[in-house]
Motif scaffolding. Structure first.
Motif, PDB file in Angstrom:
ATOM      1  N   VAL A 378      25.900  41.972  28.998  1.00 22.20           N
ATOM      2  CA  VAL A 378      26.015  40.505  29.073  1.00 22.20           C
ATOM      3  C   VAL A 378      27.302  40.015  28.398  1.00 22.20           C
ATOM      4  O   VAL A 378      27.850  38.976  28.771  1.00 22.20           O
ATOM      5  CB  VAL A 378      24.749  39.822  28.499  1.00 22.20           C
ATOM      6  N   ILE A 379      27.783  40.779  27.454  1.00 21.22           N
ATOM      7  CA  ILE A 379      29.040  40.378  26.787  1.00 21.22           C
ATOM      8  C   ILE A 379      30.157  40.322  27.821  1.00 21.22           C
ATOM      9  O   ILE A 379      30.907  39.343  27.909  1.00 21.22           O
ATOM     10  CB  ILE A 379      29.391  41.365  25.647  1.00 21.22           C
ATOM     11  N   LEU A 380      30.240  41.375  28.629  1.00 14.05           N
ATOM     12  CA  LEU A 380      31.309  41.402  29.641  1.00 14.05           C
ATOM     13  C   LEU A 380      31.067  40.380  30.741  1.00 14.05           C
ATOM     14  O   LEU A 380      31.997  39.721  31.207  1.00 14.05           O
ATOM     15  CB  LEU A 380      31.414  42.792  30.275  1.00 14.05           C
ATOM     16  N   HIS A 381      29.799  40.243  31.157  1.00 12.11           N
ATOM     17  CA  HIS A 381      29.523  39.297  32.250  1.00 12.11           C
ATOM     18  C   HIS A 381      29.778  37.860  31.796  1.00 12.11           C
ATOM     19  O   HIS A 381      30.346  37.056  32.532  1.00 12.11           O
ATOM     20  CB  HIS A 381      28.092  39.463  32.758  1.00 12.11           C
ATOM     21  N   GLY A 382      29.339  37.552  30.569  1.00 13.72           N
ATOM     22  CA  GLY A 382      29.606  36.215  30.032  1.00 13.72           C
ATOM     23  C   GLY A 382      31.104  35.972  29.934  1.00 13.72           C
ATOM     24  O   GLY A 382      31.597  34.870  30.222  1.00 13.72           O
ATOM     25  N   ALA A 383      31.820  37.021  29.533  1.00  9.00           N
ATOM     26  CA  ALA A 383      33.279  36.896  29.406  1.00  9.00           C
ATOM     27  C   ALA A 383      33.938  36.636  30.764  1.00  9.00           C
ATOM     28  O   ALA A 383      34.993  36.005  30.844  1.00  9.00           O
ATOM     29  CB  ALA A 383      33.856  38.147  28.764  1.00  9.00           C
ATOM     30  N   LYS A 384      33.314  37.113  31.818  1.00  8.06           N
ATOM     31  CA  LYS A 384      33.863  36.860  33.172  1.00  8.06           C
ATOM     32  C   LYS A 384      33.891  35.354  33.444  1.00  8.06           C
ATOM     33  O   LYS A 384      34.863  34.818  33.972  1.00  8.06           O
ATOM     34  CB  LYS A 384      32.997  37.509  34.253  1.00  8.06           C
ATOM     35  N   TYR A 389      36.732  30.246  34.074  1.00  2.00           N
ATOM     36  CA  TYR A 389      36.970  28.831  33.759  1.00  2.00           C
ATOM     37  C   TYR A 389      38.322  28.659  33.055  1.00  2.00           C
ATOM     38  O   TYR A 389      39.068  27.729  33.335  1.00  2.00           O
ATOM     39  CB  TYR A 389      35.868  28.297  32.842  1.00  2.00           C
ATOM     40  N   GLY A 390      38.593  29.562  32.117  1.00  2.00           N
ATOM     41  CA  GLY A 390      39.805  29.409  31.315  1.00  2.00           C
ATOM     42  C   GLY A 390      41.078  29.594  32.105  1.00  2.00           C
ATOM     43  O   GLY A 390      42.096  28.960  31.809  1.00  2.00           O
ATOM     44  N   GLU A 391      41.035  30.448  33.127  1.00  2.00           N
ATOM     45  CA  GLU A 391      42.261  30.673  33.907  1.00  2.00           C
ATOM     46  C   GLU A 391      42.411  29.653  35.045  1.00  2.00           C
ATOM     47  O   GLU A 391      43.505  29.480  35.577  1.00  2.00           O
ATOM     48  CB  GLU A 391      42.318  32.099  34.463  1.00  2.00           C
ATOM     49  N   ALA A 392      41.313  28.975  35.391  1.00  2.00           N
ATOM     50  CA  ALA A 392      41.345  28.062  36.549  1.00  2.00           C
ATOM     51  C   ALA A 392      42.279  26.878  36.271  1.00  2.00           C
ATOM     52  O   ALA A 392      42.211  26.263  35.202  1.00  2.00           O
ATOM     53  CB  ALA A 392      39.939  27.557  36.866  1.00  2.00           C
ATOM     54  N   THR A 393      43.126  26.586  37.242  1.00  2.00           N
ATOM     55  CA  THR A 393      44.071  25.466  37.082  1.00  2.00           C
ATOM     56  C   THR A 393      43.730  24.293  37.997  1.00  2.00           C
ATOM     57  O   THR A 393      44.431  23.292  37.996  1.00  2.00           O
ATOM     58  CB  THR A 393      45.514  25.935  37.372  1.00  2.00           C
ATOM     59  N   VAL A 394      42.669  24.442  38.791  1.00  3.45           N
ATOM     60  CA  VAL A 394      42.257  23.297  39.629  1.00  3.45           C
ATOM     61  C   VAL A 394      41.662  22.216  38.724  1.00  3.45           C
ATOM     62  O   VAL A 394      41.290  22.503  37.579  1.00  3.45           O
ATOM     63  CB  VAL A 394      41.190  23.713  40.688  1.00  3.45           C
ATOM     64  N   LYS A 510      52.788  36.468  35.236  1.00  3.87           N
ATOM     65  CA  LYS A 510      52.307  37.830  34.949  1.00  3.87           C
ATOM     66  C   LYS A 510      51.995  38.516  36.272  1.00  3.87           C
ATOM     67  O   LYS A 510      51.891  37.841  37.303  1.00  3.87           O
ATOM     68  CB  LYS A 510      51.072  37.801  34.061  1.00  3.87           C
ATOM     69  N   LYS A 511      51.827  39.819  36.223  1.00  3.63           N
ATOM     70  CA  LYS A 511      51.472  40.522  37.466  1.00  3.63           C
ATOM     71  C   LYS A 511      50.064  40.087  37.875  1.00  3.63           C
ATOM     72  O   LYS A 511      49.834  39.616  38.962  1.00  3.63           O
ATOM     73  CB  LYS A 511      51.548  42.018  37.253  1.00  3.63           C
ATOM     74  N   HIS A 512      49.098  40.295  37.009  1.00  2.00           N
ATOM     75  CA  HIS A 512      47.784  39.672  37.133  1.00  2.00           C
ATOM     76  C   HIS A 512      47.077  39.861  35.812  1.00  2.00           C
ATOM     77  O   HIS A 512      47.471  40.726  35.018  1.00  2.00           O
ATOM     78  CB  HIS A 512      46.949  40.252  38.288  1.00  2.00           C
ATOM     79  N   GLY A 513      46.090  39.057  35.559  1.00  3.08           N
ATOM     80  CA  GLY A 513      45.337  39.204  34.323  1.00  3.08           C
ATOM     81  C   GLY A 513      44.388  40.394  34.414  1.00  3.08           C
ATOM     82  O   GLY A 513      44.311  41.060  35.445  1.00  3.08           O
ATOM     83  N   ASN A 514      43.678  40.647  33.342  1.00  2.90           N
ATOM     84  CA  ASN A 514      42.758  41.778  33.326  1.00  2.90           C
ATOM     85  C   ASN A 514      41.350  41.262  33.035  1.00  2.90           C
ATOM     86  O   ASN A 514      40.800  41.472  31.967  1.00  2.90           O
ATOM     87  CB  ASN A 514      43.222  42.789  32.262  1.00  2.90           C
ATOM     88  N   ILE A 515      40.789  40.556  34.019  1.00  3.47           N
ATOM     89  CA  ILE A 515      39.450  39.972  33.870  1.00  3.47           C
ATOM     90  C   ILE A 515      38.440  41.068  33.502  1.00  3.47           C
ATOM     91  O   ILE A 515      38.500  42.168  34.074  1.00  3.47           O
ATOM     92  CB  ILE A 515      39.034  39.206  35.152  1.00  3.47           C
TER      93      ILE A 515
END
Ligand code: HXC
Length: 517
Positions: A378-384, A389-394, A510-515
């Motif tokens: 759940v730590i990783l899934h919650g972090a997803k 949300y944090g990366e979204a720019t809309v 960046k090339k891409h983030g590491n979700i």
């Protein structure tokens, strides 16, 4: 007849032959199975007369197992482009009447051709899947064909919308193309998806399982989350594609179409001012709130029966598409868990890819505790979800209706995750944790030493609630932009989205983030 007319006549005959795919007998069998043919599906999907077919005369080149003596024009897939509601889309429909819709080298080339065209012009790709998998006679060439498709799915991701309908078998590695696309729709009773079928499962694990129980529409729309929609039949699946397409843009450089919905932007709903129950632990139905505030109550829910503690889907505010993410207090009290987090995270990312603003409706008591969740990551899934949300720019508009505690407060599009407009109802409780839990930690010793421990805890809880379990404390620091009357929620969201229509925010290059996958 002139020789030119003869040639035209020959073309007409050849087209007729190609239109029959594997032949009338095979078509009849397809109908007996309760399935439409590839061409029937395309004709239901696209605006009348808009279909432009490519590669109708392609034939396979395989000579293994006597294949040179058996071939059909089109080679088991119908491909081309057309319009849905006047908007261009590219489409492929596998034809089960030809070698069970199995994928050959040339079928893959046909599919890749329309994917390349769609990328060139910026239009969605819709795949209607009905296939026995790799064409066995073609061996490694069929595998290479799959890989060519997967590579295109990956490069097209986030550039053009990709939608898959599963309208028959989809097994083995073939499942990875739909899994790479944005939305997967499965039709009940006729479709299944699995990596290995029941026979292999029996051999390897000893489990006895039917195709339906292993990978039917019900399973993938309730348990695994692989399918975003399960429909009653193939026809409904195709109608759903058309509905879905109406909410999304053609590509990542465009916006979704604006629709005249006729619902007044300043419509108020008095009932919302008394919709939250008195008791903090009493549930209410978030669907009622969504239905009240969006245009004409129209909501296209995604993954309705998977992780029902969170609701995601498309709606419109003043004719503009938005993605809605809402906790559902009626199901597991709206708690965030592994499945709810990954469900919402993928949806938030879809909206962000395709310039669709996100409206979040928050009533979340926290993350679900326990070994089940922790062992499940759940730590990783919650972090997803946090990451998404944090990366979204809309544009991101958040309305907190009731609870918003701790980590789940942060995750659900809080101000510091670049929430653009964060509103709260007066009933909101935005705090580090709930009162009862907090006083257990802070006043355990005092309570134990007291004559009446319960009275001590109750008094402290009331004190804590007064101080923290309200929206004013967060508003005091500017973490909430305004505390609004519930009845005006629709109007405030619409006005907020209008302000944000010209929002321009870019993430660092960046090339891409590491979700955290
Ligand atoms: C060649 C195939 C085929 C295949 C079906 N057919 N699958 N031909 N390659 N993969 C042919 C059948 O021989 C038959 O031809 C016709 O299609 C219809 O099939 P039926 O078996 O009569 O239909 P049905 O009873 O409905 O069964 C459908 C089915 C079954 C469940 C899909 O055909 C089946 O199990 N097929 C094999 C599935 C499979 O193992 N595929 C390969 C997986 S490996 P005739 O001439 O008799 O009409 C794989 C790797 C991909 O896909 C990796 C990607 C990375």
């Amino acid at each position: 007849m002139s020789s030119q007319l003869e040639k035209v006549q020959e073309l007409i005959e050849l087209r007729k032959e190609a239109a029959l795919g594997g032949g009338q007998k095979a078509i009849d069998k397809q109908h007996e199975r309760g399935k439409m043919t590839a061409r029937e599906r395309i004709s239901q999907l696209l605006d009348e007369g808009s279909f432009e077919e490519y590669d109708m005369f392609v034939r396979h080149r395989c000579t293994n197992f006597g294949q040179e003596k058996k071939s059909f024009p089109g080679d088991g897939v119908v491909t081309g482009c057309g319009t849905i509601g006047g908007r261009l889309v590219y489409v492929f429909a596998q034809d089960f009447t030809v070698f069970g819709g199995s994928l050959s080298e040339t079928m893959a080339q046909k599919i890749c051709k329309i994917m390349d065209m769609a990328m060139k012009v910026g239009a969605p790709v819709i795949g209607l899947n009905d296939s026995g998998g790799a064409r066995i006679q073609e061996g490694i060439n069929a595998l290479a064909g799959y890989a060519e498709i997967f590579q295109r799915n990956i490069l097209a991701s986030g550039v053009i919308p990709q939608i898959s309908a599963i309208l028959g078998p989809c097994a083995g590695g073939a499942v990875y193309s739909p899994a790479l696309t944005d939305f997967t729709i499965m039709a009940k009773g006729i479709s299944y998806m699995f990596l290995t079928g029941p026979k292999v499962v029996k051999t390897v694990t000893g489990e006895d399982v039917t195709q339906e129980a292993l990978g039917g529409a019900q399973v993938h729309s309730t348990k695994s989350g692989v399918a975003h929609f399960a429909t009653e039949n193939g026809e409904e699946a195709i109608e759903l594609i058309k509905h879905l397409v109406s909410f999304i843009p053609q590509n990542n450089l465009e916006e979704a179409p604006v629709v005249e919905t006729g619902d007044p932007a300043d419509r108020m709903d008095e009932a919302l001012n008394s919709i939250i129950p008195e008791a903090a632990n009493k549930a209410y139905d978030m669907y009622n709130i969504i239905g009240s505030i969006v245009d004409n109550g129209e909501f296209l829910e995604v993954q309705r029966n998977f992780a029902r503690n969170i609701i995601i889907g498309f709606a419109r505010f003043n004719g503009r598409s938005v993605g809605i993410v809402a906790n559902q207090p009626k199901y597991l009290a709206g708690v965030l868990d592994s499945n709810a987090s990954r469900k919402a995270a993928r949806f938030v990312r879809f909206c962000d890819c395709f310039n669709i603003p996100i409206v979040s409706l928050v009533d979340v008591p926290g993350f679900l505790p326990g070994t089940g969740q922790e062992y499940n990551g759940v730590i990783l899934h919650g972090a997803k979800l946090l990451y998404a949300y944090g990366e979204a720019t809309v544009p991101k508009v958040t309305v907190t209706l009731r609870k918003s505690y701790g980590g789940s407060h942060i995750v659900m599009s809080c101000k510091q995750l670049r929430g653009d407009l964060n509103y709260a109802w007066p009933s909101a409780e935005i705090a580090v944790m709930g009162g009862a839990g907090a006083v257990e930690v802070l006043y355990a010793k005092e309570a134990k030493a007291a004559e009446d421990p319960k009275a001590v805890l109750a008094e402290k809880e009331a004190e804590y609630n007064k101080l923290f379990c309200n929206p004013y404390n967060a508003a005091k620091y500017g973490y909430i932009d305004d505390i609004i009357e519930p009845r005006e929620t629709r109007f405030r969201i619409i006005r907020g989205l209008e302000q944000l229509a010209t929002k321009r925010v870019q993430n660092p290059p960046k090339k891409h983030g590491n979700i955290p996958l």
